[in-house]
Design a protein around this motif. Sequence first.
Motif, short mmCIF file in Angstrom:
data_model
loop_
_atom_site.label_atom_id
_atom_site.label_comp_id
_atom_site.label_asym_id
_atom_site.label_seq_id
_atom_site.Cartn_x
_atom_site.Cartn_y
_atom_site.Cartn_z
N THR A 183 42.94 43.20 48.05
CA THR A 183 43.89 44.29 47.95
C THR A 183 44.66 44.13 46.64
OG1 THR A 183 44.11 44.36 50.35
CG2 THR A 183 45.82 45.45 49.06
N CYS A 184 44.64 45.19 45.82
CA CYS A 184 45.27 45.14 44.50
C CYS A 184 46.63 45.81 44.54
CB CYS A 184 44.38 45.83 43.47
SG CYS A 184 42.71 45.12 43.41
N ASN A 185 47.48 45.44 43.59
CA ASN A 185 48.84 46.00 43.59
C ASN A 185 48.88 47.45 43.11
OD1 ASN A 185 48.41 45.40 40.89
ND2 ASN A 185 50.33 44.30 40.61
N ASP A 186 47.73 48.04 42.73
CA ASP A 186 47.67 49.47 42.44
C ASP A 186 47.19 50.27 43.65
OD1 ASP A 186 44.96 48.87 42.54
OD2 ASP A 186 44.47 49.83 40.63
N GLY A 187 47.02 49.57 44.79
CA GLY A 187 46.60 50.23 46.03
C GLY A 187 45.10 50.17 46.29
N GLN A 188 44.33 49.73 45.31
CA GLN A 188 42.88 49.62 45.46
C GLN A 188 42.53 48.55 46.49
OE1 GLN A 188 39.11 49.03 42.45
NE2 GLN A 188 41.12 48.68 41.65
N VAL A 189 41.57 48.85 47.35
CA VAL A 189 41.09 47.88 48.35
C VAL A 189 39.59 47.72 48.15
CG1 VAL A 189 40.78 47.41 50.81
CG2 VAL A 189 42.89 48.49 50.00
N ALA A 190 39.14 46.48 48.12
CA ALA A 190 37.72 46.19 47.95
C ALA A 190 37.23 45.34 49.11
CB ALA A 190 37.47 45.47 46.64
N ARG A 191 36.04 45.68 49.62
CA ARG A 191 35.38 44.87 50.64
C ARG A 191 34.11 44.33 50.02
NH1 ARG A 191 38.35 48.45 52.79
NH2 ARG A 191 39.44 48.21 54.74
N PHE A 192 33.83 43.05 50.27
CA PHE A 192 32.70 42.42 49.60
C PHE A 192 31.99 41.44 50.51
CE2 PHE A 192 36.48 39.92 48.69
CZ PHE A 192 36.07 38.63 49.00
N GLN A 193 30.79 41.10 50.10
CA GLN A 193 30.05 40.00 50.72
C GLN A 193 29.62 39.06 49.61
OE1 GLN A 193 27.00 41.93 52.93
NE2 GLN A 193 26.18 43.01 51.19
N PHE A 194 29.33 37.82 49.96
CA PHE A 194 28.96 36.84 48.93
C PHE A 194 27.92 35.88 49.45
CE2 PHE A 194 32.55 35.02 51.19
CZ PHE A 194 32.19 33.70 51.38
N GLN A 195 27.28 35.22 48.51
CA GLN A 195 26.25 34.22 48.79
C GLN A 195 26.53 33.00 47.91
OE1 GLN A 195 23.53 34.34 51.01
NE2 GLN A 195 23.45 32.19 50.47
N ALA A 196 26.69 31.84 48.51
CA ALA A 196 26.87 30.61 47.74
C ALA A 196 25.53 30.19 47.15
CB ALA A 196 27.43 29.51 48.63
N VAL A 197 25.58 29.69 45.93
CA VAL A 197 24.40 29.15 45.26
C VAL A 197 24.39 27.63 45.40
CG1 VAL A 197 23.22 28.93 43.03
CG2 VAL A 197 24.34 31.08 43.63
N THR A 198 25.59 27.04 45.29
CA THR A 198 25.80 25.61 45.55
C THR A 198 26.98 25.51 46.51
OG1 THR A 198 27.43 25.22 43.80
CG2 THR A 198 25.08 25.10 43.16
N GLY A 199 27.40 24.30 46.79
CA GLY A 199 28.55 24.12 47.67
C GLY A 199 29.86 24.66 47.10
N SER A 200 29.89 24.90 45.77
CA SER A 200 31.14 25.37 45.16
C SER A 200 30.94 26.51 44.16
CB SER A 200 31.84 24.20 44.46
OG SER A 200 30.99 23.65 43.48
N SER A 201 29.80 27.19 44.23
CA SER A 201 29.59 28.34 43.34
C SER A 201 28.75 29.40 44.05
CB SER A 201 28.90 27.91 42.04
OG SER A 201 27.57 27.51 42.30
N GLY A 202 28.87 30.64 43.54
CA GLY A 202 28.09 31.72 44.13
C GLY A 202 28.42 33.05 43.48
N TYR A 203 27.95 34.10 44.12
CA TYR A 203 28.12 35.45 43.59
C TYR A 203 28.30 36.42 44.76
CZ TYR A 203 23.33 36.05 45.12
OH TYR A 203 22.19 36.11 45.89
N GLY A 204 28.80 37.61 44.44
CA GLY A 204 28.98 38.60 45.49
C GLY A 204 29.07 40.00 44.94
N TYR A 205 29.11 40.95 45.85
CA TYR A 205 29.17 42.35 45.48
C TYR A 205 29.79 43.14 46.63
CZ TYR A 205 25.01 42.28 48.35
OH TYR A 205 24.14 42.08 49.39
N GLY A 206 30.23 44.35 46.30
CA GLY A 206 30.82 45.19 47.32
C GLY A 206 31.27 46.51 46.73
#
Length: 142
Positions: A76-99
């Motif tokens: 949730t952004c302070n301009d009112g924008q709301v984003a929903r996303f999903q993600f996939q880890a590549v390692t135990g501490s890194s990954g990528y996502g989209y939404g």
Amino acid sequence: MRFKLILACYFLFLTSCSNTQPVMAFLQDDLYYGKATGFMDGSGKINVQSIKNENLNCLGDFRYIGMSWAGKGTLTCNDGQVARFQFQAVTGSSGYGYGKSDKGPVNFTFGMTVDEAKKYLKAPVGKKIRQIDNDKIILEDE
């Protein structure tokens, strides 16, 4: 008594262990940079700020689903924008996502350098990300 002490130590361990990683994200055509902190229980917090407008920032929560390396979350952004996303880890501490956000597509990486993130991030047409130093990235013309 011993069981209560073990249980208290276990909860102290769960609440004190965390892993913080850098986040690079595109919300529509704007590049955001910040951090995500994951906790031992599979939940986490995200805090990112617009590179274009330093007064624009977004806060969110995420959670890994089950025992997988995948999860979902909301920003949730302070301009009112709301984003929903999903993600996939590549390692135990890194990954990528989209939404999706109210204003358009969202894509991001966490725990990656700029060079590593380029494989997953979709920059706006004609733009590229460049790292200036350890804590600063910019979006520039190709």
